[in-house]
Design a protein around this motif. Structure first.
Motif, PDB file in Angstrom:
ATOM      1  N   VAL A  41       0.842  -1.203   0.000  1.00 46.13           N
ATOM      2  CA  VAL A  41       0.000   0.000   0.000  1.00 46.13           C
ATOM      3  C   VAL A  41       0.875   1.249   0.000  1.00 46.13           C
ATOM      4  CG1 VAL A  41      -1.660   1.324   1.363  1.00 46.13           C
ATOM      5  CG2 VAL A  41      -1.959  -1.146   1.087  1.00 46.13           C
ATOM      6  N   PHE A  42       1.966   1.223   0.753  1.00 44.97           N
ATOM      7  CA  PHE A  42       2.864   2.380   0.795  1.00 44.97           C
ATOM      8  C   PHE A  42       3.455   2.661  -0.582  1.00 44.97           C
ATOM      9  CE2 PHE A  42       7.108   4.197   1.401  1.00 44.97           C
ATOM     10  CZ  PHE A  42       6.802   5.333   2.140  1.00 44.97           C
ATOM     11  N   VAL A  43       3.914   1.626  -1.278  1.00 45.08           N
ATOM     12  CA  VAL A  43       4.485   1.815  -2.614  1.00 45.08           C
ATOM     13  C   VAL A  43       3.422   2.313  -3.583  1.00 45.08           C
ATOM     14  CG1 VAL A  43       5.584   0.642  -4.564  1.00 45.08           C
ATOM     15  CG2 VAL A  43       6.324   0.146  -2.236  1.00 45.08           C
ATOM     16  N   LEU A  44       2.212   1.770  -3.489  1.00 43.40           N
ATOM     17  CA  LEU A  44       1.129   2.233  -4.361  1.00 43.40           C
ATOM     18  C   LEU A  44       0.787   3.694  -4.097  1.00 43.40           C
ATOM     19  CD1 LEU A  44      -1.287  -0.855  -4.339  1.00 43.40           C
ATOM     20  CD2 LEU A  44       0.277  -0.130  -6.144  1.00 43.40           C
ATOM     21  N   VAL A  45       0.819   4.098  -2.837  1.00 46.02           N
ATOM     22  CA  VAL A  45       0.569   5.505  -2.504  1.00 46.02           C
ATOM     23  C   VAL A  45       1.657   6.380  -3.115  1.00 46.02           C
ATOM     24  CG1 VAL A  45       0.496   7.170  -0.611  1.00 46.02           C
ATOM     25  CG2 VAL A  45      -0.765   5.038  -0.431  1.00 46.02           C
TER      26      VAL A  45
END
Length: 298
Positions: A41-45
């Motif tokens: 999720v962090f990378v997608l954000v």
């Protein structure tokens, strides 16, 4: 004969659990782990913020206001300003593009150079394997960062030049991983069967061997993404990466270091961003390795 007797039996054509796609199993195993889910999720954000940076950034990242240099955190400047009065939050958001693009370039170069040569050496063995292995051993014997600096000294600074140099540095590690996995897969009976029915070497490499070495290759690629980000930040810190006025987390760290007495907290935003992004890449790589290892042990 009744209609019930003549009706064809209903056959469940859905794949059994053991026949489901390995990629779906891998994705499901990663999502079930809270740490990897948070990292994904962090990378997608980060990806979303990089795409929407022109609309999300509160100000122009290159706009200078010397009268507002070293401004503290405020509603107008969420993370303060740097020595030239540029908004740190805006520069941090725009620098996400470099943080994602730089590892993609370097790891892409390493994959382009290392995967075909590793597959070929692992399958063919013999003289080809000996020559390619000696070349990669010679590259591994060189200090990676020093070798990249030597290449940059010849071709000049800049993001693409630095990342291509890092890709050449990363190539031996990709080659060794692919070669070792290809050597193991090449001993499998289905590879011998493919040879027996007349499949070409090209088809054997890309259809039968590559899909079966994708798991360790994916683990190595995600780990190298974090290493590449650290290397890019270090080279930009030295002034050899992204050139002004474009921003990167490494150049922001350099500015914070040069002005640590005037603005001691300015090192926190780019430093935390680098740490969290590298940690996310490493967590994703470790999770892929653990999920694949658990699958192989079954």
């Amino acid at each position: 004969m009744t209609a019930e007797a003549t009706a064809e039996p209903v056959v469940d054509r859905r794949p059994a659990p053991s026949e489901r796609s390995p990629r779906r199993k891998l994705l499901r195993g990663m999502i079930r782990r809270p740490s990897s889910l948070v990292a994904i999720v962090f990378v997608l954000v980060l990806v979303v913020l990089a795409v929407l940076a022109p609309w999300v950034a509160p100000q122009d990242p290159t706009a200078q206001d010397l009268a507002a240099a070293f401004a503290p955190y405020s509603a107008e400047h969420l993370l303060g300003t740097d020595d030239l009065g540029r908004d740190v939050a805006s520069r941090l958001l725009y620098a996400i593009r470099i943080a994602l693009l730089a590892p993609l370039i370097s790891v892409g170069v390493a994959l382009v150079l290392g995967v075909p040569s590793g597959l070929w050496a692992g399958l063919r063995r013999g003289y080809v394997d000996a020559v390619l292995s000696r070349i990669t051993d010679a590259l591994l014997s060189l200090p990676g960062l020093a070798f990249a600096l030597a290449i940059v000294a010849v071709v000049g600074p800049g993001l693409v030049n630095v990342m291509v140099a890092l890709g050449i540095v990363f190539m031996p590690s990709v080659f060794r991983v692919v070669r070792g996995a290809a050597m193991a897969v090449a001993q499998e009976p289905y590879v011998d069967s493919a040879r027996a029915i007349g499949c070409s070497t090209h088809r054997i490499l890309w259809v039968h061997i590559l899909p079966n070495v994708a798991a360790p290759l994916l683990v190595q690629a995600t780990i190298l993404m974090g290493v590449a980000l650290l290397a890019e930040a270090g080279l930009s810190f030295l002034g050899l990466g992204v050139q002004p006025p474009e921003s990167s987390w490494g150049s922001m760290l350099r500015t914070a270091y040069d002005n640590q007495f005037e603005a001691p907290l300015s090192v926190l935003p780019p430093g935390i961003a680098v740490v969290l992004t590298v940690l996310a890449f490493n967590v994703i790589g470790d999770t892929i390795r653990d999920v694949m290892a658990a699958r192989w042990q079954r």
